[in-house]
Scaffold this motif. Sequence first.
Motif, mmCIF file in Angstrom:
data_model
loop_
_atom_site.group_PDB
_atom_site.id
_atom_site.type_symbol
_atom_site.label_atom_id
_atom_site.label_comp_id
_atom_site.label_asym_id
_atom_site.label_seq_id
_atom_site.Cartn_x
_atom_site.Cartn_y
_atom_site.Cartn_z
ATOM 1 N N ALA A 233 0.831 -1.203 0.000
ATOM 2 C CA ALA A 233 0.000 0.000 0.000
ATOM 3 C C ALA A 233 0.867 1.255 0.000
ATOM 4 O O ALA A 233 1.845 1.353 0.743
ATOM 5 N N SER A 234 0.489 2.203 -0.832
ATOM 6 C CA SER A 234 1.231 3.465 -0.884
ATOM 7 C C SER A 234 0.309 4.674 -0.911
ATOM 8 O O SER A 234 0.681 5.748 -0.455
ATOM 9 N N ALA A 235 -0.882 4.506 -1.453
ATOM 10 C CA ALA A 235 -1.807 5.635 -1.589
ATOM 11 C C ALA A 235 -2.660 5.808 -0.349
ATOM 12 O O ALA A 235 -2.923 4.858 0.399
ATOM 13 N N MET A 236 -3.101 7.053 -0.123
ATOM 14 C CA MET A 236 -4.043 7.362 0.950
ATOM 15 C C MET A 236 -5.456 7.375 0.390
ATOM 16 O O MET A 236 -5.650 7.680 -0.789
ATOM 17 N N PRO A 237 -6.456 7.081 1.213
ATOM 18 C CA PRO A 237 -7.828 7.284 0.741
ATOM 19 C C PRO A 237 -8.102 8.774 0.600
ATOM 20 O O PRO A 237 -7.477 9.607 1.260
ATOM 21 N N ALA A 238 -9.007 9.121 -0.280
ATOM 22 C CA ALA A 238 -9.386 10.527 -0.433
ATOM 23 C C ALA A 238 -10.210 10.981 0.761
ATOM 24 O O ALA A 238 -10.961 10.204 1.361
ATOM 25 N N THR A 239 -10.066 12.231 1.115
ATOM 26 C CA THR A 239 -10.908 12.810 2.160
ATOM 27 C C THR A 239 -12.370 12.726 1.736
ATOM 28 O O THR A 239 -12.723 13.033 0.596
ATOM 29 N N GLY A 240 -13.207 12.278 2.654
ATOM 30 C CA GLY A 240 -14.617 12.158 2.319
ATOM 31 C C GLY A 240 -15.393 11.445 3.406
ATOM 32 O O GLY A 240 -14.917 11.288 4.537
ATOM 33 N N VAL A 241 -16.575 11.005 3.060
ATOM 34 C CA VAL A 241 -17.452 10.283 3.986
ATOM 35 C C VAL A 241 -17.650 8.878 3.426
ATOM 36 O O VAL A 241 -18.002 8.706 2.262
ATOM 37 N N TYR A 242 -17.404 7.874 4.258
ATOM 38 C CA TYR A 242 -17.439 6.482 3.826
ATOM 39 C C TYR A 242 -18.270 5.643 4.789
ATOM 40 O O TYR A 242 -18.399 5.979 5.964
ATOM 41 N N ASP A 243 -18.783 4.541 4.273
ATOM 42 C CA ASP A 243 -19.239 3.467 5.144
ATOM 43 C C ASP A 243 -17.983 2.732 5.584
ATOM 44 O O ASP A 243 -17.220 2.222 4.752
ATOM 45 N N VAL A 244 -17.733 2.693 6.894
ATOM 46 C CA VAL A 244 -16.498 2.124 7.442
ATOM 47 C C VAL A 244 -16.811 0.789 8.103
ATOM 48 O O VAL A 244 -17.685 0.702 8.974
ATOM 49 N N LEU A 245 -16.078 -0.236 7.699
ATOM 50 C CA LEU A 245 -16.237 -1.570 8.258
ATOM 51 C C LEU A 245 -15.087 -1.836 9.238
ATOM 52 O O LEU A 245 -13.915 -1.655 8.897
ATOM 53 N N LEU A 246 -15.435 -2.240 10.454
ATOM 54 C CA LEU A 246 -14.457 -2.597 11.473
ATOM 55 C C LEU A 246 -14.696 -4.042 11.892
ATOM 56 O O LEU A 246 -15.839 -4.486 11.975
ATOM 57 N N SER A 247 -13.613 -4.748 12.172
ATOM 58 C CA SER A 247 -13.749 -6.132 12.606
ATOM 59 C C SER A 247 -12.814 -6.418 13.772
ATOM 60 O O SER A 247 -11.997 -5.584 14.167
ATOM 61 N N ASP A 248 -12.991 -7.611 14.344
ATOM 62 C CA ASP A 248 -12.126 -8.104 15.409
ATOM 63 C C ASP A 248 -12.058 -7.117 16.581
ATOM 64 O O ASP A 248 -13.083 -6.643 17.031
ATOM 65 N N GLU A 249 -10.846 -6.792 17.062
ATOM 66 C CA GLU A 249 -10.743 -5.959 18.272
ATOM 67 C C GLU A 249 -11.272 -4.557 18.072
ATOM 68 O O GLU A 249 -11.700 -3.897 19.033
ATOM 69 N N TYR A 250 -11.281 -4.061 16.825
ATOM 70 C CA TYR A 250 -11.799 -2.712 16.586
ATOM 71 C C TYR A 250 -13.326 -2.688 16.685
ATOM 72 O O TYR A 250 -13.905 -1.706 17.163
ATOM 73 N N ALA A 251 -13.964 -3.749 16.259
ATOM 74 C CA ALA A 251 -15.410 -3.860 16.455
ATOM 75 C C ALA A 251 -15.734 -3.927 17.945
ATOM 76 O O ALA A 251 -16.669 -3.276 18.429
#
Length: 446
Positions: A233-251
């Motif tokens: 990975a090298s690119a950043m996501p663009a600034t914006g509003v997203y549906d964010v999926l979290l799993s495991d310990e972050y959920a």
Amino acid sequence: MIDKIIKALQAQPVSDYLLRDVQTETVELFFIKKNLDMRRMENVRDCSVTVYRDFEKEGSVCRGEAGFTVGPSFLEEEILEKCRKAYLSAGFVANPHYELPSGTKLDCVTVESDLAGMSQEEAAGKMTEALFTPDHSGDPLGGQTFSQLDSCSAAFLNSAELFIEKTTCRIVNSRGVDVSYVKYNVNGEFVAQCKKPQDVETYEHFSYDTLDTAGLSALVEKTLRMTEDRALASAMPATGVYDVLLSDEYAAEIFRFYLERSAGHNIYQHMSDYQVGDFVQGKPEEVTGPLLNLDYVPTVPYSYEGIAMSTLPCIRDGIFTNIHGSARFCQYLGVKETGVYSKLSCPPGEADFEEMKKRPGLYVVNFSDFQMNSTSGSFGGEIRLAYLNDGKTITPVTGGSVNGSIFEAQKDFVFSKEMQELPAFHGPKAVLLKQVAVAGAEGCLV
């Protein structure tokens, strides 16, 4: 040791006392790559002592407290001096008066676990095998080129630590409580590394109350694959509003909000506005996702004060049902003494985890430091690795940050039907949070 401490306490005019005698026997293994670098065994015992002192201040009865720790090597004179200093210190703490839990002497309880049926050395061997089985970095290539090996082969375990613990705890107070339990645990940490196309490392920790060899192997395999993707990975996501999926310990971290908002000390100190009977998911008419149903789950038979613990409802269909807390804060709030809980459970959702990953949005699998603020309701962290799905392709991205509010997200949660078991959470493996702000690069990936 407890008898020696009680004798010293009785030499002071203490109002009450609480003793917590803990002995931890540990087998510790330290690895450099797959090589055992050091092995040692620890047997540590100490007793935490809380001294209570009742006094009047401005016409009100107060109960002060102060604590100290005693080790097996302490002399009687040293314990007497610590008791004297604690009694003096307690006189400067003007808490409203409350009573300690009362009880009787009970038999020792062993927390159910398959670890209890084997030696610590045997458990260490099985968990070591589970730790290194997914790491194929030392396997012979057998004529294959590097690219022909599976995706775990480029990443490897740089180092690891493994601890097999047996903890024996006895809790005694001046009101007759005398309870004890034995608990087993496997915990540790490891660092996965991938050197090409860029050198990156991923730190991971684990903790199990059972011999969960399958869970540890799955965690290592996931971390190796994640580390390899992060190297790409090298690119950043663009600034914006997203549906964010979290799993495991972050959920699981998302649910910590409800555990802390339900705690008696936070409610009493007005750090939480939860009141029994309140609907806690915002306005009922605005909730389009599932109504919350959460339970407090005990991780040990007794709280640190010796209160017997059992599974209790926390939230039912979005309505706050029970406060959990110490004897002090439960009495201040006029509710049943429950003990302080550290784990919640939540029933499964209806969404398939693999299908959740296919929908457009941002699936974040590694943060530098993800935090859930129970006071403000804000959550977020800096992105180390995420998968951006634009509806056509899935791209690994790194950098930027997620910044959301649980007060907005809780209206339309999406929970996976797949479940997970962690030290502080039993519930859905993944949580989808809709329309969450992401700070990233301008004009990059969309």
